[in-house]
Enzyme design. Structure first.
Site, PDB file in Angstrom:
ATOM      1  N   ASN A  96       0.861  -1.187   0.000  1.00 32.73           N
ATOM      2  CA  ASN A  96       0.000   0.000   0.000  1.00 32.73           C
ATOM      3  C   ASN A  96       0.898   1.238   0.000  1.00 32.73           C
ATOM      4  O   ASN A  96       0.880   2.044   0.926  1.00 32.73           O
ATOM      5  CB  ASN A  96      -0.901  -0.041   1.244  1.00 32.73           C
ATOM      6  N   ASP A 306      -5.383  -4.392  10.777  1.00 35.49           N
ATOM      7  CA  ASP A 306      -5.626  -3.734   9.488  1.00 35.49           C
ATOM      8  C   ASP A 306      -5.182  -2.272   9.577  1.00 35.49           C
ATOM      9  O   ASP A 306      -5.871  -1.357   9.108  1.00 35.49           O
ATOM     10  CB  ASP A 306      -7.091  -3.841   9.068  1.00 35.49           C
ATOM     11  N   PHE A 324     -11.410   5.568   3.594  1.00 34.27           N
ATOM     12  CA  PHE A 324     -11.575   4.406   4.453  1.00 34.27           C
ATOM     13  C   PHE A 324     -10.248   4.117   5.165  1.00 34.27           C
ATOM     14  O   PHE A 324      -9.188   4.216   4.557  1.00 34.27           O
ATOM     15  CB  PHE A 324     -11.955   3.169   3.631  1.00 34.27           C
ATOM     16  N   GLY A 325     -10.318   3.715   6.444  1.00 33.31           N
ATOM     17  CA  GLY A 325      -9.106   3.231   7.096  1.00 33.31           C
ATOM     18  C   GLY A 325      -8.910   3.734   8.505  1.00 33.31           C
ATOM     19  O   GLY A 325      -9.376   4.811   8.870  1.00 33.31           O
TER      20      GLY A 325
END
Length: 418
Positions: A96, A306, A324-325
């Site tokens: 990522n 995550d 998101f995240g």
């Protein structure tokens, strides 16, 4: 180097010392002696902490650190230090980044930047070039450089033939293919779980069907091709049932759940706080109960933070437009311990080791020191501003957790929190 751990309660179902208070002597990274009391006046380090417990080393199968490309979110050096402080001995670093980790040189860069850390870094290579889902990445070259798993982080494999070929291609060298379970076409603008809450709040929904359809498809392909498949961060009761049935049929599939899905449901969305915007979305209490049951019966192999640090600009937006995240490394054990119970939490924090090529160890004489140190009873309230991760996008901010890490030991490397 000689390390003496004093009066530690051992949590390891595979060990003869499970739930017993023991002194442990480690010499040059190997457990040399375990006894009720050990004297070692010449020890280089003595670890003696209140309510000290230890277990086999924890593993987080999904962490993102930003570097290269997003160093303002998190650097590799600080991310590895946060992992050690959080009690982890092993972390799998997602592709990522910018550029994406899709070739041997990119893998080597991350390996060099993390080799001095106390924590063992497993580098996840992208499944496809630039994670665009079109052409396979250089998986075998990356495997030879140390990658065991391949995953386009949070990007579903839309091309079913590409998934089939990837499962076939990785079989000769034992690579682990990951497929994110999300049918984007069902909810292209979805931001939260589709249900009563999304309707009441006027937010576009993401149905559980978008996850279920992809898992059904992926399990069907796995049954046809063979190979090893990992389904990351499942979120629904139906997904648990599908994977349970697949395992009963003998398919080589593993899966994980994100910590926040065990503690939180879509009921927290009333605040419109964008810290609660995660992918997959927070779902219902029924889904949460099924996820916890799936961890306890072994259907779900492990829990992950995550961990995904984001810029403040990515979250300080209207809910529809925020990214998101969430971060979660520092909270991982506290959430697992509080929602599962101590023995099951340790199982969840170590259950995915073998799937990612990490040998399972036990706390016994002659074994390599691969230990997480913690206090399972410490109550603490999360204050995102005080967390050592550079970014502060923490979904658990303000929540009370139970259990906190003291640090970790891996061979001759260690980290102890002050």
């Amino acid at each position: 180097m000689q390390v003496l751990i004093k009066s530690a309660t051992v949590i390891d179902r595979a060990s003869d010392h499970h739930k017993k208070k023991r002194d442990i002597l480690i010499f040059n990274g190997t457990i040399q002696k375990i006894a009720a009391s050990i004297e070692a006046a010449d020890a280089d380090l003595v670890i003696d902490k209140p309510n000290l417990h230890l277990s086999p080393g924890w593993f987080d199968s999904s962490v993102s650190f930003g570097e290269p490309g997003y160093e303002q979110r998190e650097t590799l050096a600080n991310g590895m230090a946060v992992s050690a402080a959080s009690g982890l001995c092993h972390v799998a670093i997602n592709a990522n980044t910018d550029p994406i980790t899709d070739n041997k040189s990119a893998v080597s860069f991350i390996a060099q930047r993390t080799e001095a850390a106390a924590v063992n870094a497993l580098i996840i290579g992208a499944l496809t070039q630039k994670s665009l889902g079109v052409d396979q990445a250089e998986m075998f070259d990356m495997f030879q450089s140390g990658c065991k798993s391949f995953y386009d982080y949070k990007r579903p494999v839309d091309d079913v033939n590409l998934l089939k070929l990837s499962l076939q291609y990785t079989q000769p060298f034992g690579g682990l293919v990951q497929s994110f379970p999300y049918e984007h076409g069902l909810s292209p603008k979805g931001v939260v779980h589709e249900g009563v809450q999304s309707t009441m709040l006027g937010l576009k929904g993401i149905p559980t069907t978008s996850e279920i359809l992809r898992i059904q498809r992926d399990l069907g392909i796995l049954g046809y091709t063979g190979g090893q498949l990992h389904i990351p961060t499942i979120s629904s009761a139906a997904s648990v049932a599908l994977i349970r049935a697949a395992k009963n049929e003998g398919l080589n599939v593993s899966c994980s759940v994100a910590a926040h899905h065990l503690l939180l449901t879509d009921q927290v969305l009333d605040s419109f706080d964008t810290q609660y915007k995660v992918m997959p979305p927070l779902r219902t209490k029924e889904d949460q109960d099924a996820l916890i049951a799936g961890l306890k019966d072994g259907t779900i192999d492990g829990i992950t933070s995550d961990h995904n640090p984001l810029d403040i600009e990515a979250k300080k937006k209207e809910f529809d437009h925020a990214d998101f995240g969430t971060i979660g490394l520092e909270c991982l054990f506290g959430v697992a311990n509080m929602t599962l119970g101590l023995d099951e939490a340790i199982d969840a924090l170590t259950g995915l080791r073998s799937n990612f090529g990490i040998a399972q160890t036990k706390i016994a004489v002659g074994e390599k020191a691969d230990l997480s140190l913690f206090d399972p009873d410490l109550q603490w309230t999360v204050d995102a501003k005080q967390l050592p991760t550079f970014s502060k996008n923490c979904i658990f901010n303000g929540h009370q957790l139970k259990g906190k890490a003291y640090g970790m030991i891996l061979g001759e490397k260690y980290h102890l929190n002050s």
